[in-house]
Design a protein around this motif. Structure first.
Motif, PDB file in Angstrom:
ATOM      1  N   ILE A  36    -117.441  40.760 -42.357  1.00 49.99           N
ATOM      2  CA  ILE A  36    -117.999  39.430 -42.581  1.00 49.99           C
ATOM      3  C   ILE A  36    -117.438  38.416 -41.587  1.00 49.99           C
ATOM      4  N   THR A  37    -118.346  37.606 -41.032  1.00 46.51           N
ATOM      5  CA  THR A  37    -117.962  36.423 -40.273  1.00 46.51           C
ATOM      6  C   THR A  37    -118.202  35.222 -41.168  1.00 46.51           C
ATOM      7  N   LEU A  38    -117.161  34.426 -41.384  1.00 45.44           N
ATOM      8  CA  LEU A  38    -117.226  33.295 -42.310  1.00 45.44           C
ATOM      9  C   LEU A  38    -117.169  31.985 -41.533  1.00 45.44           C
ATOM     10  N   LEU A  39    -118.070  31.066 -41.857  1.00 38.34           N
ATOM     11  CA  LEU A  39    -118.100  29.752 -41.208  1.00 38.34           C
ATOM     12  C   LEU A  39    -117.992  28.653 -42.252  1.00 38.34           C
ATOM     13  N   GLY A  40    -117.214  27.630 -41.943  1.00 39.11           N
ATOM     14  CA  GLY A  40    -117.119  26.493 -42.853  1.00 39.11           C
ATOM     15  C   GLY A  40    -116.218  25.421 -42.289  1.00 39.11           C
ATOM     16  N   SER A  41    -115.980  24.375 -43.062  1.00 36.93           N
ATOM     17  CA  SER A  41    -115.035  23.340 -42.665  1.00 36.93           C
ATOM     18  C   SER A  41    -113.627  23.924 -42.677  1.00 36.93           C
ATOM     19  N   TYR A  42    -112.694  23.242 -42.022  1.00 34.45           N
ATOM     20  CA  TYR A  42    -111.316  23.740 -42.003  1.00 34.45           C
ATOM     21  C   TYR A  42    -110.788  23.891 -43.423  1.00 34.45           C
ATOM     22  N   VAL A  43    -111.014  22.876 -44.255  1.00 35.39           N
ATOM     23  CA  VAL A  43    -110.492  22.888 -45.620  1.00 35.39           C
ATOM     24  C   VAL A  43    -111.089  24.034 -46.436  1.00 35.39           C
ATOM     25  N   SER A  44    -112.409  24.193 -46.385  1.00 40.75           N
ATOM     26  CA  SER A  44    -113.049  25.213 -47.225  1.00 40.75           C
ATOM     27  C   SER A  44    -112.705  26.638 -46.782  1.00 40.75           C
ATOM     28  N   THR A  45    -112.560  26.851 -45.477  1.00 44.21           N
ATOM     29  CA  THR A  45    -112.242  28.212 -45.014  1.00 44.21           C
ATOM     30  C   THR A  45    -110.842  28.638 -45.426  1.00 44.21           C
ATOM     31  N   GLN A  46    -109.940  27.674 -45.615  1.00 45.31           N
ATOM     32  CA  GLN A  46    -108.576  28.020 -46.019  1.00 45.31           C
ATOM     33  C   GLN A  46    -108.530  28.698 -47.386  1.00 45.31           C
ATOM     34  N   ALA A  47    -109.505  28.391 -48.222  1.00 45.48           N
ATOM     35  CA  ALA A  47    -109.546  28.991 -49.560  1.00 45.48           C
ATOM     36  C   ALA A  47    -109.804  30.490 -49.512  1.00 45.48           C
ATOM     37  N   PHE A  48    -110.317  30.984 -48.387  1.00 49.92           N
ATOM     38  CA  PHE A  48    -110.701  32.392 -48.298  1.00 49.92           C
ATOM     39  C   PHE A  48    -109.666  33.256 -47.586  1.00 49.92           C
ATOM     40  N   ALA A  49    -108.453  32.754 -47.466  1.00 49.55           N
ATOM     41  CA  ALA A  49    -107.381  33.565 -46.886  1.00 49.55           C
ATOM     42  C   ALA A  49    -107.165  34.814 -47.737  1.00 49.55           C
ATOM     43  N   ASN A  50    -106.890  35.923 -47.089  1.00 53.46           N
ATOM     44  CA  ASN A  50    -106.593  37.211 -47.744  1.00 53.46           C
ATOM     45  C   ASN A  50    -107.801  37.860 -48.415  1.00 53.46           C
ATOM     46  N   TYR A  51    -109.003  37.356 -48.118  1.00 50.82           N
ATOM     47  CA  TYR A  51    -110.213  37.970 -48.677  1.00 50.82           C
ATOM     48  C   TYR A  51    -110.528  39.285 -47.967  1.00 50.82           C
ATOM     49  N   LYS A  52    -110.973  40.261 -48.751  1.00 52.22           N
ATOM     50  CA  LYS A  52    -111.361  41.553 -48.186  1.00 52.22           C
ATOM     51  C   LYS A  52    -112.576  41.402 -47.271  1.00 52.22           C
ATOM     52  N   ASN A  53    -112.599  42.206 -46.240  1.00 52.01           N
ATOM     53  CA  ASN A  53    -113.787  42.370 -45.379  1.00 52.01           C
ATOM     54  C   ASN A  53    -114.105  41.184 -44.476  1.00 52.01           C
ATOM     55  N   ILE A  54    -113.351  40.073 -44.595  1.00 54.56           N
ATOM     56  CA  ILE A  54    -113.615  38.948 -43.700  1.00 54.56           C
ATOM     57  C   ILE A  54    -112.904  39.221 -42.377  1.00 54.56           C
ATOM     58  N   GLU A  55    -113.710  39.524 -41.381  1.00 57.68           N
ATOM     59  CA  GLU A  55    -113.201  39.939 -40.076  1.00 57.68           C
ATOM     60  C   GLU A  55    -112.904  38.741 -39.178  1.00 57.68           C
ATOM     61  N   LYS A  56    -113.726  37.693 -39.314  1.00 55.90           N
ATOM     62  CA  LYS A  56    -113.595  36.528 -38.440  1.00 55.90           C
ATOM     63  C   LYS A  56    -113.885  35.263 -39.245  1.00 55.90           C
ATOM     64  N   VAL A  57    -113.032  34.247 -39.053  1.00 60.28           N
ATOM     65  CA  VAL A  57    -113.235  32.940 -39.685  1.00 60.28           C
ATOM     66  C   VAL A  57    -113.444  31.908 -38.581  1.00 60.28           C
ATOM     67  N   ILE A  58    -114.557  31.169 -38.667  1.00 53.02           N
ATOM     68  CA  ILE A  58    -114.867  30.139 -37.671  1.00 53.02           C
ATOM     69  C   ILE A  58    -114.911  28.783 -38.369  1.00 53.02           C
ATOM     70  N   VAL A  59    -114.138  27.827 -37.845  1.00 51.79           N
ATOM     71  CA  VAL A  59    -114.184  26.461 -38.364  1.00 51.79           C
ATOM     72  C   VAL A  59    -115.303  25.718 -37.635  1.00 51.79           C
ATOM     73  N   ASP A  60    -116.209  25.139 -38.397  1.00 52.34           N
ATOM     74  CA  ASP A  60    -117.354  24.437 -37.819  1.00 52.34           C
ATOM     75  C   ASP A  60    -116.915  23.083 -37.265  1.00 52.34           C
ATOM     76  N   ASP A  61    -116.842  22.982 -35.943  1.00 52.67           N
ATOM     77  CA  ASP A  61    -116.497  21.722 -35.303  1.00 52.67           C
ATOM     78  C   ASP A  61    -117.639  21.211 -34.417  1.00 52.67           C
TER      79      ASP A  61
END
Length: 312
Positions: A36-61
């Motif tokens: 999974i590639t996850l996109l969101g605000s900096y604050v919201s993406t922090q909630a998904f730390a340690n989630y299974k299968n999330i390969e890449k986290v992108i902060v929407d800037d």
């Protein structure tokens, strides 16, 4: 078709992102081998730390500088090709991003029912509908370890990012904290924009001779905020992102609601939640600032009302 790559855009606000976690958990359970590639605000993406299968986290800037639409196109190239793309947002920018993304299937969030149901159910129903699933709604999920306090601890959260109408008054929070200070150590929470409110509460505690408190407003990362709230014995809060953090860890919570629909956004699946509201005819108005000027939906709630529910 074997699903190998998934793109997910999560809600911008922390509370909404947390309310989307049961739906996202169901996506992961349905496609356990997908990356999974996850996109969101900096604050919201922090909630998904340690989630299974999330390969890449992108902060929407993409709003920060330059042309937003060009930035969204460039972002789509960064995401690459996926089997399906799903967004939990309804904005024009989200629709445009999904248009740019190379995906076999694309799904933009929409409300499937007009009647009043909890937002957690809405998100899960949306995922079930577009992916043709029948997954039941689970609990909110945050993969953090609760902080261990040395003594029983009360947390108070006087802020609410959406607007002033959702905020109960600092002096009332302070009165509750002063009354409970003999039983609990006190932690004041808040974001960078809520430092002044938290400071007012701190001054009230000092004036009452209370010293067993910490003022953490503007001093925690999102990760620290989650861990600290998770370890509380009791939490008093406005309708806010931190309220949903407490729900994920089943913290004993006293949620103060005024202008918002508590049946849609109260804590999900937390039997330890107590909702405090006046249920006025003018509420819920869903406005950022009271349109009538009196703010009675919050003004009429007093410290005694909260203490009465706690003592019961």
């Amino acid at each position: 078709m074997k699903i190998k790559k998934i793109f997910i855009e999560i809600p911008t606000w922390l509370g909404d992102a947390i309310m989307a976690t049961p739906a996202i958990e169901n996506i992961i359970k349905t496609y356990p081998n997908a990356k999974i590639t996850l996109l969101g605000s900096y604050v919201s993406t922090q909630a998904f730390a340690n989630y299974k299968n999330i390969e890449k986290v992108i902060v929407d800037d993409t709003k920060k500088k330059g042309n937003r639409y060009v930035n969204l196109y460039k972002l789509s190239k960064k995401i690459g090709k996926v089997d399906f793309a799903i967004s939990f947002r309804r904005s024009i920018s989200s629709k445009l991003l999904l248009f740019f993304i190379k995906a076999i299937k694309k799904f933009n969030y929409r409300r499937l029912k007009k009647n009043q149901i909890h937002q957690v159910i809405r998100y899960n129903d949306f995922v079930n509908h577009v992916l043709n699933l029948q997954n039941e709604v689970g609990d909110l999920k945050l993969y953090y370890k609760p902080f261990k306090y040395k003594k029983p601890t009360l947390g108070i959260n006087p802020g609410a990012t959406y607007g002033s109408a959702k905020r109960w008054y600092p002096e009332e929070f302070a009165k509750v904290a002063i009354k409970l200070a003999s039983k609990y150590d006190i932690v004041i929470f808040g974001g960078p924009s809520e430092v002044d409110i938290a400071g007012d509460i701190e001054e009230s505690l000092k004036s009452a001779g209370i010293s067993n408190y910490q003022n953490l407003a503007g001093k925690t990362t999102v990760s620290e905020l989650i861990e600290k709230i998770a370890g509380l014995n009791i939490f008093i809060t406005n309708d806010s992102g931190p309220m949903h953090i407490a729900a994920a860890f089943k913290v004993q919570t006293y949620s103060i609601f005024g202008p918002t629909r508590y049946k849609e956004t109260n804590q999900w699946n937390n039997l330890n939640e107590h909702i405090i509201t006046k249920n006025l005819d003018c509420a819920p108005c869903m406005k950022r600032v009271c349109p009538l000027g009196h703010h009675d939906c919050m003004n009429l709630i007093k410290a005694e009302d909260v203490l009465k529910v706690i003592n019961e």
